[in-house]
Motif scaffolding. Structure first.
Motif, PDB file in Angstrom:
ATOM      1  N   THR A 172      -6.076   6.469  12.263  1.00  0.00           N
ATOM      2  CA  THR A 172      -6.805   6.150  11.036  1.00  0.00           C
ATOM      3  C   THR A 172      -7.318   7.419  10.353  1.00  0.00           C
ATOM      4  O   THR A 172      -8.021   8.219  10.961  1.00  0.00           O
ATOM      5  CB  THR A 172      -7.992   5.223  11.344  1.00  0.00           C
ATOM      6  OG1 THR A 172      -7.494   3.999  11.900  1.00  0.00           O
ATOM      7  CG2 THR A 172      -8.782   4.913  10.075  1.00  0.00           C
ATOM      8  N   GLU A 173      -6.967   7.575   9.080  1.00  0.00           N
ATOM      9  CA  GLU A 173      -7.460   8.688   8.264  1.00  0.00           C
ATOM     10  C   GLU A 173      -8.294   8.193   7.085  1.00  0.00           C
ATOM     11  O   GLU A 173      -9.047   8.969   6.487  1.00  0.00           O
ATOM     12  CB  GLU A 173      -6.283   9.520   7.746  1.00  0.00           C
ATOM     13  CG  GLU A 173      -5.459  10.174   8.838  1.00  0.00           C
ATOM     14  CD  GLU A 173      -4.264  10.954   8.290  1.00  0.00           C
ATOM     15  OE1 GLU A 173      -4.160  11.086   7.044  1.00  0.00           O
ATOM     16  OE2 GLU A 173      -3.444  11.417   9.099  1.00  0.00           O
ATOM     17  N   ASN A 174      -8.141   6.909   6.756  1.00  0.00           N
ATOM     18  CA  ASN A 174      -8.845   6.320   5.621  1.00  0.00           C
ATOM     19  C   ASN A 174      -9.481   5.006   6.056  1.00  0.00           C
ATOM     20  O   ASN A 174      -8.944   4.290   6.904  1.00  0.00           O
ATOM     21  CB  ASN A 174      -7.878   6.030   4.467  1.00  0.00           C
ATOM     22  CG  ASN A 174      -6.964   7.198   4.161  1.00  0.00           C
ATOM     23  OD1 ASN A 174      -7.359   8.167   3.523  1.00  0.00           O
ATOM     24  ND2 ASN A 174      -5.712   7.116   4.622  1.00  0.00           N
ATOM     25  N   LYS A 185     -10.820   8.553   0.330  1.00  0.00           N
ATOM     26  CA  LYS A 185     -10.494   8.368   1.743  1.00  0.00           C
ATOM     27  C   LYS A 185     -11.377   7.303   2.390  1.00  0.00           C
ATOM     28  O   LYS A 185     -11.012   6.730   3.416  1.00  0.00           O
ATOM     29  CB  LYS A 185     -10.629   9.696   2.493  1.00  0.00           C
ATOM     30  CG  LYS A 185      -9.598  10.737   2.076  1.00  0.00           C
ATOM     31  CD  LYS A 185      -9.733  12.024   2.855  1.00  0.00           C
ATOM     32  CE  LYS A 185      -9.337  11.855   4.305  1.00  0.00           C
ATOM     33  NZ  LYS A 185      -7.900  11.530   4.471  1.00  0.00           N
ATOM     34  N   VAL A 186     -12.531   7.061   1.787  1.00  0.00           N
ATOM     35  CA  VAL A 186     -13.437   6.002   2.251  1.00  0.00           C
ATOM     36  C   VAL A 186     -13.859   5.197   1.032  1.00  0.00           C
ATOM     37  O   VAL A 186     -14.404   5.745   0.070  1.00  0.00           O
ATOM     38  CB  VAL A 186     -14.679   6.582   2.957  1.00  0.00           C
ATOM     39  CG1 VAL A 186     -15.606   5.462   3.402  1.00  0.00           C
ATOM     40  CG2 VAL A 186     -14.261   7.432   4.155  1.00  0.00           C
ATOM     41  N   ALA A 213       1.597   0.844  -0.171  1.00  0.00           N
ATOM     42  CA  ALA A 213       2.654   1.400  -1.023  1.00  0.00           C
ATOM     43  C   ALA A 213       2.429   2.880  -1.333  1.00  0.00           C
ATOM     44  O   ALA A 213       3.275   3.512  -1.975  1.00  0.00           O
ATOM     45  CB  ALA A 213       2.741   0.601  -2.327  1.00  0.00           C
ATOM     46  N   ASP A 214       1.303   3.427  -0.872  1.00  0.00           N
ATOM     47  CA  ASP A 214       0.948   4.820  -1.165  1.00  0.00           C
ATOM     48  C   ASP A 214       1.045   5.642   0.118  1.00  0.00           C
ATOM     49  O   ASP A 214       0.414   5.302   1.116  1.00  0.00           O
ATOM     50  CB  ASP A 214      -0.478   4.868  -1.726  1.00  0.00           C
ATOM     51  CG  ASP A 214      -0.875   6.238  -2.242  1.00  0.00           C
ATOM     52  OD1 ASP A 214      -0.588   7.242  -1.559  1.00  0.00           O
ATOM     53  OD2 ASP A 214      -1.502   6.315  -3.312  1.00  0.00           O
ATOM     54  N   PRO A 215       1.808   6.747   0.124  1.00  0.00           N
ATOM     55  CA  PRO A 215       1.961   7.552   1.344  1.00  0.00           C
ATOM     56  C   PRO A 215       0.641   8.055   1.930  1.00  0.00           C
ATOM     57  O   PRO A 215       0.558   8.257   3.149  1.00  0.00           O
ATOM     58  CB  PRO A 215       2.839   8.718   0.884  1.00  0.00           C
ATOM     59  CG  PRO A 215       3.582   8.204  -0.309  1.00  0.00           C
ATOM     60  CD  PRO A 215       2.633   7.260  -0.991  1.00  0.00           C
ATOM     61  N   GLN A 216      -0.389   8.274   1.086  1.00  0.00           N
ATOM     62  CA  GLN A 216      -1.671   8.729   1.633  1.00  0.00           C
ATOM     63  C   GLN A 216      -2.297   7.680   2.546  1.00  0.00           C
ATOM     64  O   GLN A 216      -2.967   8.019   3.524  1.00  0.00           O
ATOM     65  CB  GLN A 216      -2.657   9.057   0.516  1.00  0.00           C
ATOM     66  CG  GLN A 216      -4.073   9.386   1.048  1.00  0.00           C
ATOM     67  CD  GLN A 216      -5.081   9.709  -0.016  1.00  0.00           C
ATOM     68  OE1 GLN A 216      -4.774  10.426  -0.966  1.00  0.00           O
ATOM     69  NE2 GLN A 216      -6.297   9.168   0.098  1.00  0.00           N
ATOM     70  N   TYR A 217      -2.065   6.417   2.218  1.00  0.00           N
ATOM     71  CA  TYR A 217      -2.746   5.329   2.925  1.00  0.00           C
ATOM     72  C   TYR A 217      -1.856   4.587   3.922  1.00  0.00           C
ATOM     73  O   TYR A 217      -2.364   4.038   4.902  1.00  0.00           O
ATOM     74  CB  TYR A 217      -3.273   4.313   1.917  1.00  0.00           C
ATOM     75  CG  TYR A 217      -4.301   4.858   0.951  1.00  0.00           C
ATOM     76  CD1 TYR A 217      -5.603   5.129   1.363  1.00  0.00           C
ATOM     77  CD2 TYR A 217      -3.973   5.108  -0.384  1.00  0.00           C
ATOM     78  CE1 TYR A 217      -6.547   5.619   0.474  1.00  0.00           C
ATOM     79  CE2 TYR A 217      -4.920   5.589  -1.287  1.00  0.00           C
ATOM     80  CZ  TYR A 217      -6.206   5.853  -0.847  1.00  0.00           C
ATOM     81  OH  TYR A 217      -7.138   6.334  -1.733  1.00  0.00           O
ATOM     82  N   THR A 270      -7.481   1.865   7.949  1.00  0.00           N
ATOM     83  CA  THR A 270      -8.034   0.665   8.573  1.00  0.00           C
ATOM     84  C   THR A 270      -8.863  -0.103   7.556  1.00  0.00           C
ATOM     85  O   THR A 270      -9.707   0.473   6.864  1.00  0.00           O
ATOM     86  CB  THR A 270      -8.898   1.018   9.793  1.00  0.00           C
ATOM     87  OG1 THR A 270      -8.054   1.540  10.831  1.00  0.00           O
ATOM     88  CG2 THR A 270      -9.612  -0.220  10.332  1.00  0.00           C
ATOM     89  N   LEU A 271      -8.596  -1.388   7.469  1.00  0.00           N
ATOM     90  CA  LEU A 271      -9.318  -2.314   6.597  1.00  0.00           C
ATOM     91  C   LEU A 271     -10.294  -3.118   7.446  1.00  0.00           C
ATOM     92  O   LEU A 271      -9.892  -3.742   8.431  1.00  0.00           O
ATOM     93  CB  LEU A 271      -8.317  -3.244   5.908  1.00  0.00           C
ATOM     94  CG  LEU A 271      -8.877  -4.401   5.078  1.00  0.00           C
ATOM     95  CD1 LEU A 271      -9.614  -3.882   3.851  1.00  0.00           C
ATOM     96  CD2 LEU A 271      -7.740  -5.343   4.655  1.00  0.00           C
TER      97      LEU A 271
END
Length: 363
Positions: free
Chosen positions: A27-29, A232-233, A273-277, A282-283
């Motif tokens: 998890t990064e976001n 990111k958050v 759909a976004d490479p960053q996420y 984690t939702l």
């Protein structure tokens, strides 16, 4: 009881001893989403038969009966929350079905909004100081603020809410976190066409409540922020369910609940759909408080309403085992969210008062 005691002991040991380790999570976001006052009964059983016959959910032309009612509660909940039960239940975890003694409760004893949101965001109840819904700056530091103080997340934390008290709950003034809530407009020199349109519509379409805007505005401001700012958050707080419930509008309450399910689906699909996420986010989804269970008390909550402290929690992401609806006996609370966020990010939580993390939610 032995199982519960052992579980809590393990959770406590994990939360106190694991933070010095090198980050091993994916998890990064983090995206945290809350409903306001959505009961666990609707989440796990769908539309409530006690309310059906006198809230517009009756079999007549134009009614919502066909969309929300089925004698089987499993079918009903899937009709009401298709994303939760077709996606999160398969890829994540859902806590709070008390039919299995899987209990999630407020740690605070207030059972209304500001204390509930403080608990989710700061990691502990503070009944001595957070005991009203007044617009006072939160003396407690939320996990959002803690993260915004770190080099990795500085300037990458954002919040959107339908209720105009969120700038105080998050303490926008002290934390420096951008908070768009109530009837705030998108601001800045480089507004997108979408933001300009939402700004105009929000000024032209007034909802029925003085301090709470309609959720479509909150949703689309947040969705555009994901695309434009890539935080990111991110914290999104939808509010309609509570206000429709206070007005006794059960049909509007469940319609809004289903709409929010679809909003969350849109958020998740945009992230994936976004490479960053994608596969790095984690939702977490929860609620500030519960409600009563009778035809009258479901409209209300607070310390004088039995069952109003009963809530729920769910999560999905790369570090969350896909165990679905949790049927193990145990006790959890929304106070566990803050430390769980930090553990997902592989970071120590800086406030010792915060509740333990949710052990099962993390590999």
């Amino acid at each position: 009881m032995k199982k519960l005691s052992l579980l809590l002991l393990l959770v406590g040991a994990l939360s106190l001893g694991a933070f010095a380790q090198t980050k091993t999570t994916k998890t990064e976001n983090i995206v945290l989403i809350t409903f306001d006052g959505l009961r666990w009964q609707e989440l796990f059983k769908g539309a409530d038969s006690l309310m059906v016959d006198d809230t517009g959910l009756i079999d007549r032309a134009g009614s919502l009966l066909a969309d929300y009612w089925h004698p089987d509660p499993i079918k009903r909940r899937e009709m009401l929350f298709p994303f939760f039960w077709n996606t999160i239940a398969k890829q994540g975890q859902l806590y709070g079905n008390r039919a299995y003694s899987n209990k999630v409760d407020n740690s605070n004893n207030m059972w209304f909004s500001y204390p509930g949101y403080n608990e989710v965001l700061s990691g502990f109840a503070d009944d001595a100081r957070i005991n009203s819904n007044s617009k006072i700056n939160n003396p407690n530091v939320t996990f959002l603020e803690y993260l915004n103080q770190t080099p990795a997340y500085k300037g990458k934390v954002m919040a959107f809410g339908s209720w105009d008290v969120f700038p105080y709950i998050i303490n926008k003034e002290r934390s420096g976190i951008p908070v768009n809530a109530g009837f705030d407009l998108a601001t800045g020199d480089n507004l997108t066409d979408v933001e300009k349109t939402i700004n105009r519509l929000q000024q032209e379409i007034r909802g029925p409540w003085g301090g709470v805007r309609l959720d479509p505005f909150t949703h689309h401001y947040a969705l555009e922020a994901i695309k434009k700012h890539k935080p990111k958050v991110l914290y999104i707080a939808y509010g309609e369910t509570d206000d429709w419930a206070h007005g006794g509008k059960y049909d509007q309450y469940i319609w809004s609940a289903k709409q929010t399910d679809q909003y969350i689906k849109e958020i998740w699909e945009t992230l994936q759909a976004d490479p960053q996420y994608k596969d790095k986010t984690t939702l977490i989804i929860s609620v500030d408080h519960g409600r009563g269970i009778t035809k009258n008390s479901w409209k209300s909550h607070g310390a004088d309403v039995p069952q109003a402290g009963q809530i729920w929690l769910m999560a999905m992401g790369p570090d969350t085992p896909a165990t679905g609806e949790m049927k193990i006996e145990g006790q959890w609370s929304s106070a566990m969210v803050a430390r769980t966020v930090f553990q997902l990010l592989g970071m120590p939580y800086p406030d010792a008062k915060a509740a333990p993390a949710v052990k099962e939610m993390i590999k």
